[in-house]
Design a protein around this motif. Structure first.
Motif, mmCIF file in Angstrom:
data_model
loop_
_atom_site.group_PDB
_atom_site.id
_atom_site.type_symbol
_atom_site.label_atom_id
_atom_site.label_comp_id
_atom_site.label_asym_id
_atom_site.label_seq_id
_atom_site.Cartn_x
_atom_site.Cartn_y
_atom_site.Cartn_z
ATOM 1 N N THR A 92 34.598 80.093 13.091
ATOM 2 C CA THR A 92 34.260 78.723 13.470
ATOM 3 C C THR A 92 35.405 78.129 14.278
ATOM 4 O OG1 THR A 92 35.235 77.758 11.466
ATOM 5 C CG2 THR A 92 32.886 78.312 11.381
ATOM 6 N N ILE A 93 35.058 77.249 15.210
ATOM 7 C CA ILE A 93 36.046 76.469 15.952
ATOM 8 C C ILE A 93 35.494 75.058 16.129
ATOM 9 C CG2 ILE A 93 37.071 76.069 18.232
ATOM 10 C CD1 ILE A 93 37.515 78.997 18.559
ATOM 11 N N LYS A 94 36.262 74.077 15.680
ATOM 12 C CA LYS A 94 35.941 72.675 15.939
ATOM 13 C C LYS A 94 37.127 72.053 16.668
ATOM 14 C CE LYS A 94 32.914 72.002 11.937
ATOM 15 N NZ LYS A 94 32.645 71.189 10.713
ATOM 16 N N GLY A 95 36.845 71.271 17.694
ATOM 17 C CA GLY A 95 37.930 70.652 18.436
ATOM 18 C C GLY A 95 37.425 70.038 19.722
ATOM 19 N N GLU A 96 38.234 70.148 20.765
ATOM 20 C CA GLU A 96 37.878 69.542 22.049
ATOM 21 C C GLU A 96 38.151 70.518 23.181
ATOM 22 O OE1 GLU A 96 38.338 65.129 23.299
ATOM 23 O OE2 GLU A 96 40.167 66.119 23.994
ATOM 24 N N VAL A 110 49.985 74.155 25.750
ATOM 25 C CA VAL A 110 50.151 72.793 25.244
ATOM 26 C C VAL A 110 48.939 71.964 25.649
ATOM 27 C CG1 VAL A 110 51.572 70.708 25.294
ATOM 28 C CG2 VAL A 110 52.661 72.973 25.434
ATOM 29 N N PHE A 111 48.320 71.327 24.676
ATOM 30 C CA PHE A 111 47.176 70.438 24.915
ATOM 31 C C PHE A 111 47.588 69.078 24.367
ATOM 32 C CE2 PHE A 111 42.356 70.377 25.298
ATOM 33 C CZ PHE A 111 42.206 69.018 25.058
ATOM 34 N N GLU A 112 47.730 68.095 25.246
ATOM 35 C CA GLU A 112 48.195 66.767 24.846
ATOM 36 C C GLU A 112 47.161 65.715 25.209
ATOM 37 O OE1 GLU A 112 53.020 67.278 25.542
ATOM 38 O OE2 GLU A 112 51.811 66.234 27.057
ATOM 39 N N GLY A 135 44.970 74.182 14.683
ATOM 40 C CA GLY A 135 46.199 73.736 15.325
ATOM 41 C C GLY A 135 46.597 74.543 16.548
ATOM 42 N N LEU A 136 45.829 75.588 16.868
ATOM 43 C CA LEU A 136 46.159 76.423 18.028
ATOM 44 C C LEU A 136 45.436 75.924 19.283
ATOM 45 C CD1 LEU A 136 45.954 79.959 16.363
ATOM 46 C CD2 LEU A 136 48.003 78.583 16.798
ATOM 47 N N ASN A 137 45.952 76.313 20.434
ATOM 48 C CA ASN A 137 45.357 75.955 21.719
ATOM 49 C C ASN A 137 45.079 77.218 22.526
ATOM 50 O OD1 ASN A 137 45.811 73.112 21.207
ATOM 51 N ND2 ASN A 137 47.960 73.467 21.741
ATOM 52 N N VAL A 138 44.092 77.125 23.412
ATOM 53 C CA VAL A 138 43.720 78.247 24.268
ATOM 54 C C VAL A 138 43.486 77.731 25.683
ATOM 55 C CG1 VAL A 138 41.998 80.059 24.694
ATOM 56 C CG2 VAL A 138 42.633 79.484 22.349
ATOM 57 N N GLY A 139 43.947 78.482 26.671
ATOM 58 C CA GLY A 139 43.639 78.193 28.063
ATOM 59 C C GLY A 139 42.725 79.273 28.613
ATOM 60 N N LEU A 140 41.825 78.890 29.514
ATOM 61 C CA LEU A 140 40.909 79.844 30.115
ATOM 62 C C LEU A 140 40.975 79.771 31.639
ATOM 63 C CD1 LEU A 140 37.637 79.338 27.999
ATOM 64 C CD2 LEU A 140 39.382 81.112 27.705
ATOM 65 N N PHE A 141 40.778 80.912 32.260
ATOM 66 C CA PHE A 141 40.692 81.056 33.712
ATOM 67 C C PHE A 141 39.305 81.605 34.007
ATOM 68 C CE2 PHE A 141 40.691 84.044 37.210
ATOM 69 C CZ PHE A 141 41.459 83.455 38.214
ATOM 70 N N LEU A 142 38.567 80.949 34.907
ATOM 71 C CA LEU A 142 37.200 81.370 35.198
ATOM 72 C C LEU A 142 36.957 81.408 36.700
ATOM 73 C CD1 LEU A 142 35.339 79.106 32.601
ATOM 74 C CD2 LEU A 142 35.638 81.577 32.421
ATOM 75 N N GLU A 143 36.274 82.453 37.147
ATOM 76 C CA GLU A 143 35.892 82.565 38.552
ATOM 77 C C GLU A 143 34.480 83.137 38.593
ATOM 78 O OE1 GLU A 143 38.629 83.452 42.279
ATOM 79 O OE2 GLU A 143 38.130 85.299 41.203
ATOM 80 N N ILE A 144 33.554 82.366 39.186
ATOM 81 C CA ILE A 144 32.140 82.719 39.186
ATOM 82 C C ILE A 144 31.660 82.742 40.635
ATOM 83 C CG2 ILE A 144 29.854 82.085 38.310
ATOM 84 C CD1 ILE A 144 31.329 80.522 36.062
ATOM 85 N N ARG A 150 41.475 72.701 22.428
ATOM 86 C CA ARG A 150 42.318 72.314 21.298
ATOM 87 C C ARG A 150 41.529 72.573 20.024
ATOM 88 N NH1 ARG A 150 42.163 66.696 21.355
ATOM 89 N NH2 ARG A 150 40.686 66.822 19.631
ATOM 90 N N ILE A 151 42.045 73.446 19.185
ATOM 91 C CA ILE A 151 41.350 73.797 17.940
ATOM 92 C C ILE A 151 41.882 72.918 16.818
ATOM 93 C CG2 ILE A 151 40.803 75.633 16.305
ATOM 94 C CD1 ILE A 151 41.360 77.635 18.584
ATOM 95 N N ASP A 152 41.061 71.993 16.361
ATOM 96 C CA ASP A 152 41.459 71.132 15.243
ATOM 97 C C ASP A 152 41.265 71.848 13.912
ATOM 98 O OD1 ASP A 152 42.035 69.093 17.067
ATOM 99 O OD2 ASP A 152 39.986 68.338 17.004
#
Length: 209
Positions: free
Chosen positions: A12-16, A130-132, A63-72, A50-52
């Motif tokens: 599960t992941i809840k966040g923004e 970092v997600f602020e 409490g962890l954060n993830v960045g994604l790179f996408l090219e379509i 941002r994973i709450d």
């Protein structure tokens, strides 16, 4: 974890989530569900999560954060995406492996479509992610690779414009936003999408079903 367990582990992941792409106006993929092409004919995007609260099996993702790179290359729904994930360097080995499975689509569930639509997963890297949030601005910093910030677009009475009750994969309610910064320097790409389309979404994802 045995390979045969991937795709069966509850998560599960809840966040923004925030996203900025090269579309000159609000992303047509949200309401067309990928049937309408991006405004520039192709999609280039970065995203931050941002994973709450979250878990992958017994691994805590909170409490962890993830960045994604996408090219379509064209319509979102036609696939052949290129994608990569930048995983918070604070993640444990178990959390890192779980997040790679989730964002590659291997863990199935809410992000399982990545497994179908991504033709080339460029890989995952540990980075300082970092997600602020300051006021209504959300900022994502992934080392020197992504420097991004988005703000909601104001509607009537100063309230955010929100597209509600959609079938969009990220979530049903998407806040219309604009990038105040959108620089990407990764995988040989140099992008700057300041002033272009952005999205903010509260996410509640799970898997494997």
């Amino acid at each position: 974890m045995a390979l045969d367990e991937v795709g069966t582990v509850p998560w599960t992941i809840k966040g923004e989530l925030i996203l900025n792409c090269n579309c000159t106006v609000f992303c047509p993929c949200v309401v067309s569900l990928g049937k309408h092409p991006p405004t520039e004919g192709h999609c280039q995007a970065w995203s931050g999560i941002r994973i709450d609260e979250g878990q992958y099996g017994d691994a805590d993702l909170s409490g962890l954060n993830v960045g994604l790179f996408l090219e379509i290359p064209g319509n979102m729904g036609r696939g052949n995406w290129k994608a990569a994930a930048f995983i918070d360097d604070r993640a444990s080995e178990e959390a890192y492996a779980g997040l790679v499975n989730i964002f590659s689509g291997a863990a199935r569930g809410s992000t399982g479509l990545f497994g179908m639509l991504v033709g080339e997963f460029l890989g995952a890297e540990r980075e300082q992610v970092v997600f602020e949030t300051e006021g209504n601005e959300r900022r994502l910093m992934v080392g020197k690779k992504i420097q991004g910030a988005v703000v909601p677009v104001e509607g009537k009475d100063g309230k955010d414009i929100v597209v509600t009750n959609t079938e969009y994969w990220m979530g049903p309610d998407i806040t219309v936003a604009q990038a105040t910064k959108g620089r990407v320097r990764a995988f040989g790409r140099v992008w700057d999408f300041e002033g272009r389309s952005a999205e903010i979404c509260q996410i509640d994802w799970k898997g494997p079903r």
